[in-house]
Design a protein around this motif. Structure first.
Motif, mmCIF file in Angstrom:
data_model
loop_
_atom_site.group_PDB
_atom_site.id
_atom_site.type_symbol
_atom_site.label_atom_id
_atom_site.label_comp_id
_atom_site.label_asym_id
_atom_site.label_seq_id
_atom_site.Cartn_x
_atom_site.Cartn_y
_atom_site.Cartn_z
ATOM 1 N N UNK A 54 -0.367 7.195 -1.089
ATOM 2 C CA UNK A 54 0.707 7.893 -1.803
ATOM 3 C C UNK A 54 1.221 7.079 -2.983
ATOM 4 N N UNK A 55 1.198 5.738 -2.866
ATOM 5 C CA UNK A 55 1.834 4.918 -3.910
ATOM 6 C C UNK A 55 1.049 4.863 -5.212
ATOM 7 N N UNK A 66 4.657 8.859 7.546
ATOM 8 C CA UNK A 66 5.440 7.887 6.788
ATOM 9 C C UNK A 66 5.460 8.131 5.292
ATOM 10 N N UNK A 67 4.938 9.250 4.845
ATOM 11 C CA UNK A 67 4.948 9.541 3.403
ATOM 12 C C UNK A 67 6.209 10.327 3.068
ATOM 13 N N UNK A 68 6.984 9.817 2.103
ATOM 14 C CA UNK A 68 8.127 10.583 1.629
ATOM 15 C C UNK A 68 8.185 10.515 0.111
ATOM 16 N N UNK A 81 -4.272 9.476 6.881
ATOM 17 C CA UNK A 81 -3.664 8.527 7.799
ATOM 18 C C UNK A 81 -2.275 8.139 7.311
ATOM 19 N N UNK A 82 -1.713 7.152 7.958
ATOM 20 C CA UNK A 82 -0.373 6.691 7.587
ATOM 21 C C UNK A 82 -0.360 6.233 6.134
ATOM 22 N N UNK A 83 0.637 6.722 5.371
ATOM 23 C CA UNK A 83 0.784 6.320 3.981
ATOM 24 C C UNK A 83 -0.129 7.048 3.022
ATOM 25 N N UNK A 84 -0.945 7.979 3.545
ATOM 26 C CA UNK A 84 -1.903 8.701 2.702
ATOM 27 C C UNK A 84 -1.498 10.156 2.537
ATOM 28 N N UNK A 85 -2.037 10.765 1.486
ATOM 29 C CA UNK A 85 -1.945 12.211 1.316
ATOM 30 C C UNK A 85 -3.344 12.755 1.084
ATOM 31 N N UNK A 86 -3.498 14.047 1.381
ATOM 32 C CA UNK A 86 -4.750 14.716 1.022
ATOM 33 C C UNK A 86 -4.489 15.569 -0.204
ATOM 34 N N UNK A 87 -5.396 15.495 -1.148
ATOM 35 C CA UNK A 87 -5.267 16.218 -2.411
ATOM 36 C C UNK A 87 -6.376 17.251 -2.508
#
Length: 314
Positions: free
Chosen positions: A107-108, A77-79, A26-32
């Protein structure tokens, strides 16, 4: 994807190795794509239902607070981070963990993985490394030339705490059993006390500035550690079911440590690893499918050292 989950609280046999849907960030997340997670004692406490107050999880729940892996997909929104980046992180304790082939992460909480060790081995770092760092520096305010007593230095947190305290140019006194005394010495301890044959209070003859208690000692033994601390010093305690003792008359503070995720501190630990100033020790590498058996061994106190848990290779 494959994951290990529990659908109800209970003994290790509630853990199931099963097929689940691959998550979508979702917004602000990444998949690892998970290279490894690790086993921490809190995993067993969460699974057993003993942490429902401070760590409310939604069932079914996937354990695994530590993660090392490769970014596979980005949410909105992830950068500052890209698909293909190798990362490590301390995941939110109340969310699904990394005992799976893929996991979502804010992400943070992530930081670039160390380059000088295998990526799966880096899963041994986040929770225990941050615990040691926050105990010594955030709460203990340890500085060069001070004396620190690390009680229970033979465990995973203790291994990092000894190295970090020595790196900060402190005088390090460590308690350890004969089984782990060699590892504690090689980590840099100046003095090693065999707590199986010697009382800690009797063995520490000069006051210390900081006591870091990592051991599940009885309350009287924990209280006695305060007497070893100079006026104005501190006892930092990680065994949260027993409050840290203090001595107000002498200005000795007692602090109960609840470790928190901190990507900046984690990046500092990574830098120490890549400079060769911090060693990551991995005792075992266990396939993901064997995580239930690992929990069962841990419940019998038969797990020694840091164990990483590795998903199947796609």
């Amino acid at each position: 994807m494959k994951a290990v989950r529990f659908h109800e609280y209970g003994d290790p046999d509630v853990l199931r190795y099963e097929d689940v849907e691959q998550p979508v960030p979702g917004a602000g997340e990444v998949r690892i794509r998970v290279a490894a997670t690790s086993f921490n004692s809190v995993d067993g406490n969460i699974r057993g239902g003993f942490m429902r107050g401070p760590i409310p999880v939604v069932l079914p729940h996937t354990p695994g607070i530590d993660v090392a892996g490769t970014i596979d997909a980005l949410g909105e929104g992830v950068d500052g981070i890209a698909v293909g980046d190798d990362v490590i992180g301390f995941l939110p304790m109340d969310g699904n963990g990394a005992a799976a082939e893929y996991v979502l992460a804010p992400a943070e909480v992530l930081t670039p993985a160390p380059k000088s060790i295998p990526l799966p081995d880096a899963a041994a770092l986040p929770l225990v490394g941050l615990t040691a760092w926050q105990a010594l520096f955030d709460h203990g305010k340890l500085t060069a030339g001070q004396r620190v007593l690390i009680n229970g230095a033979g465990g995973a947190v203790g291994g990092y705490a000894v190295q970090l305290a020595k790196g900060a140019e402190a005088h390090v006194i460590a308690t350890a059993s004969p089984r782990s005394s060699e590892a504690v010495t090689s980590a840099g301890a100046d003095e090693v006390i065999d707590h199986t044959t010697t009382g800690v209070s009797a063995a520490v003859t000069e006051p210390v500035d900081v006591v870091l208690n990592l051991a599940p000692v009885d309350p009287a033994e924990l209280a006695a550690l305060v007497t070893l601390v100079r006026p104005g010093g501190v006892v930092v305690n990680t065994t949260v079911w027993m409050p840290a003792p203090s001595d107000q008359e002498r200005g000795v503070r007692g602090i109960d440590l609840f470790v928190r995720s901190d990507a900046d501190q984690l990046s500092q630990l990574v830098a120490l690893i890549d400079r060769g100033e911090l060693r990551v020790d991995v005792a075992e590498r266990v396939p993901l499918a064997e995580l239930p058996a690992l929990h069962a061994r841990a419940a019998e106190n038969a797990v020694h050292g840091k164990v990483i848990v590795v998903p199947p290779v796609a």
